[in-house]
Design an enzyme around this catalytic site. Structure first.
Site, PDB file in Angstrom:
ATOM      1  N   PHE A  20      60.802   5.332  68.228  1.00 35.92           N
ATOM      2  CA  PHE A  20      59.377   5.540  68.506  1.00 35.92           C
ATOM      3  C   PHE A  20      58.726   4.349  69.189  1.00 35.92           C
ATOM      4  O   PHE A  20      57.553   4.424  69.568  1.00 35.92           O
ATOM      5  CB  PHE A  20      58.620   5.914  67.227  1.00 35.92           C
ATOM      6  CG  PHE A  20      58.589   4.850  66.150  1.00 35.92           C
ATOM      7  CD1 PHE A  20      57.736   3.756  66.232  1.00 35.92           C
ATOM      8  CD2 PHE A  20      59.413   4.945  65.031  1.00 35.92           C
ATOM      9  CE1 PHE A  20      57.690   2.791  65.238  1.00 35.92           C
ATOM     10  CE2 PHE A  20      59.384   3.985  64.022  1.00 35.92           C
ATOM     11  CZ  PHE A  20      58.516   2.904  64.143  1.00 35.92           C
ATOM     12  N   ARG A  58      46.158  -1.945  52.060  1.00 34.63           N
ATOM     13  CA  ARG A  58      47.210  -0.945  52.308  1.00 34.63           C
ATOM     14  C   ARG A  58      46.906   0.345  51.539  1.00 34.63           C
ATOM     15  O   ARG A  58      47.107   1.448  52.053  1.00 34.63           O
ATOM     16  CB  ARG A  58      48.578  -1.501  51.890  1.00 34.63           C
ATOM     17  CG  ARG A  58      49.036  -2.692  52.727  1.00 34.63           C
ATOM     18  CD  ARG A  58      49.682  -2.317  54.021  1.00 34.63           C
ATOM     19  NE  ARG A  58      50.897  -1.566  53.848  1.00 34.63           N
ATOM     20  CZ  ARG A  58      51.713  -1.244  54.848  1.00 34.63           C
ATOM     21  NH1 ARG A  58      51.417  -1.609  56.097  1.00 34.63           N
ATOM     22  NH2 ARG A  58      52.805  -0.560  54.647  1.00 34.63           N
ATOM     23  N   ASN A  94      47.466   6.148  63.850  1.00 27.91           N
ATOM     24  CA  ASN A  94      47.017   6.052  62.454  1.00 27.91           C
ATOM     25  C   ASN A  94      45.875   5.060  62.295  1.00 27.91           C
ATOM     26  O   ASN A  94      45.632   4.542  61.212  1.00 27.91           O
ATOM     27  CB  ASN A  94      48.199   5.728  61.533  1.00 27.91           C
ATOM     28  CG  ASN A  94      48.883   4.433  61.901  1.00 27.91           C
ATOM     29  OD1 ASN A  94      48.457   3.728  62.813  1.00 27.91           O
ATOM     30  ND2 ASN A  94      49.939   4.100  61.183  1.00 27.91           N
ATOM     31  N   GLU A 138      51.409 -12.449  61.159  1.00 22.65           N
ATOM     32  CA  GLU A 138      50.495 -11.707  62.049  1.00 22.65           C
ATOM     33  C   GLU A 138      49.200 -12.480  62.285  1.00 22.65           C
ATOM     34  O   GLU A 138      48.689 -12.504  63.414  1.00 22.65           O
ATOM     35  CB  GLU A 138      50.229 -10.311  61.451  1.00 22.65           C
ATOM     36  CG  GLU A 138      51.488  -9.455  61.479  1.00 22.65           C
ATOM     37  CD  GLU A 138      51.429  -8.216  60.587  1.00 22.65           C
ATOM     38  OE1 GLU A 138      50.384  -7.969  59.946  1.00 22.65           O
ATOM     39  OE2 GLU A 138      52.443  -7.497  60.532  1.00 22.65           O
ATOM     40  N   THR A 153      51.627   5.572  56.032  1.00 21.97           N
ATOM     41  CA  THR A 153      51.652   5.274  57.474  1.00 21.97           C
ATOM     42  C   THR A 153      51.254   6.491  58.295  1.00 21.97           C
ATOM     43  O   THR A 153      50.451   6.397  59.220  1.00 21.97           O
ATOM     44  CB  THR A 153      53.059   4.792  57.889  1.00 21.97           C
ATOM     45  OG1 THR A 153      53.362   3.610  57.152  1.00 21.97           O
ATOM     46  CG2 THR A 153      53.127   4.497  59.380  1.00 21.97           C
ATOM     47  N   LYS A 201      43.088  -0.080  65.873  1.00 23.12           N
ATOM     48  CA  LYS A 201      43.932   0.260  67.028  1.00 23.12           C
ATOM     49  C   LYS A 201      43.142   1.021  68.095  1.00 23.12           C
ATOM     50  O   LYS A 201      42.005   1.457  67.852  1.00 23.12           O
ATOM     51  CB  LYS A 201      45.118   1.094  66.540  1.00 23.12           C
ATOM     52  CG  LYS A 201      46.024   0.378  65.529  1.00 23.12           C
ATOM     53  CD  LYS A 201      47.218   1.273  65.211  1.00 23.12           C
ATOM     54  CE  LYS A 201      48.104   0.645  64.158  1.00 23.12           C
ATOM     55  NZ  LYS A 201      49.307   1.466  63.931  1.00 23.12           N
ATOM     56  N   ARG A 241      43.408   6.862  56.513  1.00 25.36           N
ATOM     57  CA  ARG A 241      44.250   7.724  57.365  1.00 25.36           C
ATOM     58  C   ARG A 241      44.198   9.179  56.890  1.00 25.36           C
ATOM     59  O   ARG A 241      44.236  10.103  57.698  1.00 25.36           O
ATOM     60  CB  ARG A 241      45.683   7.201  57.375  1.00 25.36           C
ATOM     61  CG  ARG A 241      45.817   5.876  58.120  1.00 25.36           C
ATOM     62  CD  ARG A 241      47.179   5.279  57.887  1.00 25.36           C
ATOM     63  NE  ARG A 241      47.384   4.030  58.600  1.00 25.36           N
ATOM     64  CZ  ARG A 241      48.243   3.106  58.208  1.00 25.36           C
ATOM     65  NH1 ARG A 241      48.978   3.289  57.117  1.00 25.36           N
ATOM     66  NH2 ARG A 241      48.390   1.985  58.906  1.00 25.36           N
ATOM     67  N   HIS A 258      46.121  -0.961  61.544  1.00 30.27           N
ATOM     68  CA  HIS A 258      47.322  -1.637  61.055  1.00 30.27           C
ATOM     69  C   HIS A 258      46.907  -2.676  60.025  1.00 30.27           C
ATOM     70  O   HIS A 258      45.893  -3.354  60.203  1.00 30.27           O
ATOM     71  CB  HIS A 258      48.044  -2.357  62.208  1.00 30.27           C
ATOM     72  CG  HIS A 258      49.078  -3.331  61.709  1.00 30.27           C
ATOM     73  ND1 HIS A 258      50.345  -2.949  61.379  1.00 30.27           N
ATOM     74  CD2 HIS A 258      48.988  -4.661  61.434  1.00 30.27           C
ATOM     75  CE1 HIS A 258      51.017  -4.010  60.944  1.00 30.27           C
ATOM     76  NE2 HIS A 258      50.219  -5.053  60.957  1.00 30.27           N
ATOM     77  N   TYR A 267      55.294  -6.162  66.793  1.00 26.24           N
ATOM     78  CA  TYR A 267      56.127  -5.105  66.224  1.00 26.24           C
ATOM     79  C   TYR A 267      57.618  -5.397  66.405  1.00 26.24           C
ATOM     80  O   TYR A 267      58.409  -4.473  66.633  1.00 26.24           O
ATOM     81  CB  TYR A 267      55.764  -3.761  66.861  1.00 26.24           C
ATOM     82  CG  TYR A 267      54.428  -3.210  66.391  1.00 26.24           C
ATOM     83  CD1 TYR A 267      54.208  -2.931  65.045  1.00 26.24           C
ATOM     84  CD2 TYR A 267      53.398  -2.951  67.288  1.00 26.24           C
ATOM     85  CE1 TYR A 267      52.991  -2.410  64.603  1.00 26.24           C
ATOM     86  CE2 TYR A 267      52.178  -2.429  66.853  1.00 26.24           C
ATOM     87  CZ  TYR A 267      51.984  -2.166  65.509  1.00 26.24           C
ATOM     88  OH  TYR A 267      50.777  -1.648  65.071  1.00 26.24           O
TER      89      TYR A 267
HETATM   90  P1  CMP Z   1      51.671   0.339  61.784  1.00 26.79           P
HETATM   91  O1  CMP Z   1      51.251   0.241  60.341  1.00 26.79           O
HETATM   92  O2  CMP Z   1      50.873  -0.425  62.772  1.00 26.79           O
HETATM   93  O3  CMP Z   1      53.202  -0.108  61.900  1.00 26.79           O
HETATM   94  C1  CMP Z   1      54.065   0.375  62.892  1.00 26.79           C
HETATM   95  C2  CMP Z   1      53.465   1.488  63.688  1.00 26.79           C
HETATM   96  O4  CMP Z   1      54.398   2.299  64.357  1.00 26.79           O
HETATM   97  C3  CMP Z   1      52.757   2.454  62.734  1.00 26.79           C
HETATM   98  O5  CMP Z   1      51.609   1.874  62.187  1.00 26.79           O
HETATM   99  C4  CMP Z   1      52.547   3.638  63.641  1.00 26.79           C
HETATM  100  O6  CMP Z   1      51.473   3.451  64.572  1.00 26.79           O
HETATM  101  C5  CMP Z   1      53.866   3.616  64.418  1.00 26.79           C
HETATM  102  N1  CMP Z   1      54.870   4.506  63.803  1.00 26.79           N
HETATM  103  C6  CMP Z   1      55.494   4.363  62.630  1.00 26.79           C
HETATM  104  N2  CMP Z   1      56.358   5.375  62.408  1.00 26.79           N
HETATM  105  C7  CMP Z   1      56.257   6.187  63.492  1.00 26.79           C
HETATM  106  C8  CMP Z   1      56.900   7.385  63.880  1.00 26.79           C
HETATM  107  N3  CMP Z   1      57.814   7.964  63.089  1.00 26.79           N
HETATM  108  N4  CMP Z   1      56.569   7.927  65.060  1.00 26.79           N
HETATM  109  C9  CMP Z   1      55.657   7.340  65.849  1.00 26.79           C
HETATM  110  N5  CMP Z   1      55.021   6.177  65.538  1.00 26.79           N
HETATM  111  C10 CMP Z   1      55.304   5.607  64.369  1.00 26.79           C
END
Ligand code: CMP
Length: 153
Positions: free
Chosen positions: A57, A85, A112, A126, A91, A9, A102, A115, A49
């Site tokens: 969010f 994962r 984070n 994806e 996450t 990212k 992470r 993805h 997404y």
């Molecule tokens: P990702 O694994 O790419 O999947 C969805 C993304 O949304 C996640 O990583 C984060 O970058 C973002 N995300 C998930 N939960 C939150 C949250 N509570 N607040 C802000 N961003 C979030």
């Protein structure tokens, strides 16, 4: 062999952590089969997404994911969806265990770094969003015989 979609990212590129994190997947023995650098547009973000578009969010997530380039990849390997994962950790970087990517490099729920697909269905969806079939390599690295025993792959 199973395949998974892994996207480095904008925070990963801005913080110059791409090489370091990519190396963890290489060192694990996962097989890189596709890679490209691109800018995620708002439309692409909504497609990728889709399940999060209605979440509180999401506006922040879209702003973040479109802010700088990303590097999209596909890795292949036995049980690679689960393996990646687990290497990423939870996450939120605030909850991810030390030793995970992470856990070691992120202190944010949103930023984070990486993805990765969470299921075979997500991986297929994806990969289809980001890559054409002719952009995916089919190759056997010469070291493959030292990474898995015959029949494990
Ligand atoms: P990702 O694994 O790419 O999947 C969805 C993304 O949304 C996640 O990583 C984060 O970058 C973002 N995300 C998930 N939960 C939150 C949250 N509570 N607040 C802000 N961003 C979030």
């Amino acid at each position: 062999m199973e395949r998974t979609f892994v996207m480095f990212k904008p925070d990963c590129l801005e913080r110059a952590l791409l090489g370091r994190i990519l190396a963890r997947f290489e060192e694990k023995g996962l097989r890189l089969v596709a890679m490209k650098m691109l800018r995620v547009t708002p439309a692409l973000a909504k497609q990728h997404y889709a399940e999060h578009v209605e979440k509180p969010f999401y506006p922040g997530l879209e702003e973040f994911i479109t802010a700088s380039p990303v590097v999209a990849t596909i890795f292949a390997g036995p049980e690679v969806i689960r393996v990646v994962r687990e290497m990423l950790g939870a996450t939120s970087g605030l909850k991810a265990a030390a030793g995970t990517i992470r856990g070691d490099y992120s202190a944010s729920r949103q930023m984070n770094l990486v993805h990765a697909s969470d299921s075979p269905e997500s991986a297929a969806r994806e990969i289809g969003i980001y890559f054409k079939p002719d952009e995916i390599q089919s190759w056997d690295p010469s070291l493959a015989c030292w990474l898995q025993a015959p029949g494990e792959a």
